[in-house]
Design an enzyme around this catalytic site. Sequence first.
Site, PDB file in Angstrom:
ATOM      1  N   LYS A 147     -47.827  33.911  42.879  1.00 10.43           N
ATOM      2  CA  LYS A 147     -47.503  35.263  42.475  1.00 10.43           C
ATOM      3  C   LYS A 147     -47.511  35.340  40.942  1.00 10.43           C
ATOM      4  O   LYS A 147     -47.388  34.274  40.329  1.00 10.43           O
ATOM      5  CB  LYS A 147     -46.151  35.673  43.039  1.00 10.43           C
ATOM      6  N   GLU A 215     -29.118  35.205  38.883  1.00 14.22           N
ATOM      7  CA  GLU A 215     -29.449  34.062  38.020  1.00 14.22           C
ATOM      8  C   GLU A 215     -28.583  34.128  36.780  1.00 14.22           C
ATOM      9  O   GLU A 215     -28.341  35.225  36.259  1.00 14.22           O
ATOM     10  CB  GLU A 215     -30.904  34.115  37.594  1.00 14.22           C
ATOM     11  N   ASP A 234     -40.994  40.978  39.288  1.00 10.15           N
ATOM     12  CA  ASP A 234     -40.808  39.525  39.269  1.00 10.15           C
ATOM     13  C   ASP A 234     -40.050  39.032  40.506  1.00 10.15           C
ATOM     14  O   ASP A 234     -40.333  37.951  41.010  1.00 10.15           O
ATOM     15  CB  ASP A 234     -40.032  39.147  37.991  1.00 10.15           C
ATOM     16  N   HIS A 239     -39.711  37.959  46.367  1.00 11.38           N
ATOM     17  CA  HIS A 239     -38.637  37.160  46.982  1.00 11.38           C
ATOM     18  C   HIS A 239     -37.642  38.006  47.777  1.00 11.38           C
ATOM     19  O   HIS A 239     -37.293  37.677  48.907  1.00 11.38           O
ATOM     20  CB  HIS A 239     -37.862  36.383  45.915  1.00 11.38           C
ATOM     21  N   LYS A 344     -25.609  31.335  39.164  1.00 14.89           N
ATOM     22  CA  LYS A 344     -26.835  31.283  39.957  1.00 14.89           C
ATOM     23  C   LYS A 344     -26.421  31.238  41.412  1.00 14.89           C
ATOM     24  O   LYS A 344     -25.722  30.312  41.839  1.00 14.89           O
ATOM     25  CB  LYS A 344     -27.649  30.034  39.620  1.00 14.89           C
TER      26      LYS A 344
END
Length: 491
Positions: A147, A215, A234, A239, A344
Amino acid sequence: MVNKTDTRCDLMLFGALGDLAQRKLFPALYQLERANLLAEGSRVLAVARTDSDTVAVRKLLFEKLRHHVKEEEFEESVAETFLQRVDYQILDFNEPEEFSVLNEWRDSANNELIVYMATPPSLYGVLARNLRSASCCTERTRVVVEKPIGHDLESSKVINDELGEVYNENQLFRIDHYLGKETVQNLIALRFANNLFASQWDQNHISHVEISVAESVGIEGRWGYFDQAGQIRDMIQNHLLQLLCLIAMDPPSDLSADSIRDEKVKVLKALRHITPDMMERYVVRGQYTAGTSNGKPVPGYLEEEGANKGSDTETFVAVKAEIDNWRWSGVPFYIRTGKRLPEKLSQIIIHFKPAPHYIFDPDQKHLANNKLIIRLQPDEGMSLKILTKDQGLDKGMRLRQGPLELTFSETFDTDRIPDAYERLLWEVMKGNQYLFVRRDEVEFAWRWVDQVIRNWRDSGEPPKRYAAGTWGPVASIAMITRDGRSWYEDA
Ligand code: BG6
């Protein structure tokens, strides 16, 4: 069980000296060697534009492996054995004549050919055409691409068409590395191996779902790429929508790649479009300002190295997504992801509806919903929050919420959870496409994401600010509170 000799391959890795290859791909291949999964005779051709040779590249890779592999997992002898498989080839990707040299390397073996394009997607078409004109590929060649496939539906079609001119869909392995995470694959086991959940998995029993991928890092020196993409392209387009699909899809009839992907596509098609008048209630877009991360002061997005001070690119997105089908009607999926959040953490929380008739203390009614918490990372595992009676003579029928806990590392005594790329490379070697994304998935995901981006652009509204080290703009809390709910960490 696959026969190891059937996975014998020649892996041509374009972009072999780039960041992805060094940080993820070579360490993953090293781990496959360490796990004794690389077949005898499997080889790697590292291809890049840098003037170097095999000896120097092996030396460089040895040092990179030492750096990127965990100290306790780095074994010099394994690294040396693995590097014996690696050759280096300098190549100008834009020069078709240079590609014939690849056949010379190929000629010495009869392995399955895997071409891994760890390059910017703008090069996929050129590489595909040049490989074809040098007769490097056959109909059996497997081609792995990363990707982002484009930056919107139109550009993704161009890239997919370019690849499609040379390869059939069953040769293409589009990576979304989240699908390679053990815990993400576990969603399939959880949902389709446990009848307990199968009968509860719909709008009759579930009130809402939260998917958070947080994150703590910022953009890590990737300003050039990230500022063009932003968090929605992104992370959400790939995802988070993949996670949503795995939670929301209907049971596939078997585990074959197309059965699974057919079901995911149905979910993507059923995602309700977010029209301009819905934006304020359904979407929050944020950008971090200076704050703290792990107790240390960190700069804001606009102060990162190389930043364009006027950028409106988002580093945080929260969306209330709705799926217009029988199973999920009226069940919002609150999804959010951001950079520079407090920690995270990737987790999915399934909030079940309360029992139909409540007979306990009214002041405890807020405890009444069961929750299934699926921790994708870190501390992989799951926890089912159930209600029990509080113990003690003085407690009467007071309720208490407690977890049925499954932590993978403890319960199964797993010494290490493989990195996503290890799994994905291994599946490519086996020729199994079920953990890779099909063209129509990419395109339906873009179709949904594009309309949100278009609405942002048309409204001209800048992203809402949030201090680094917090859970995003307050508007994200307001979005869920408006529905009488809260994000899990606020509950
Ligand atoms: C990548 C994104 O796909 O995923 C990065 O481009 C992000 O911006 C990364 O940091 C997160 O992956 P993981 O596996 O660390 O959760």
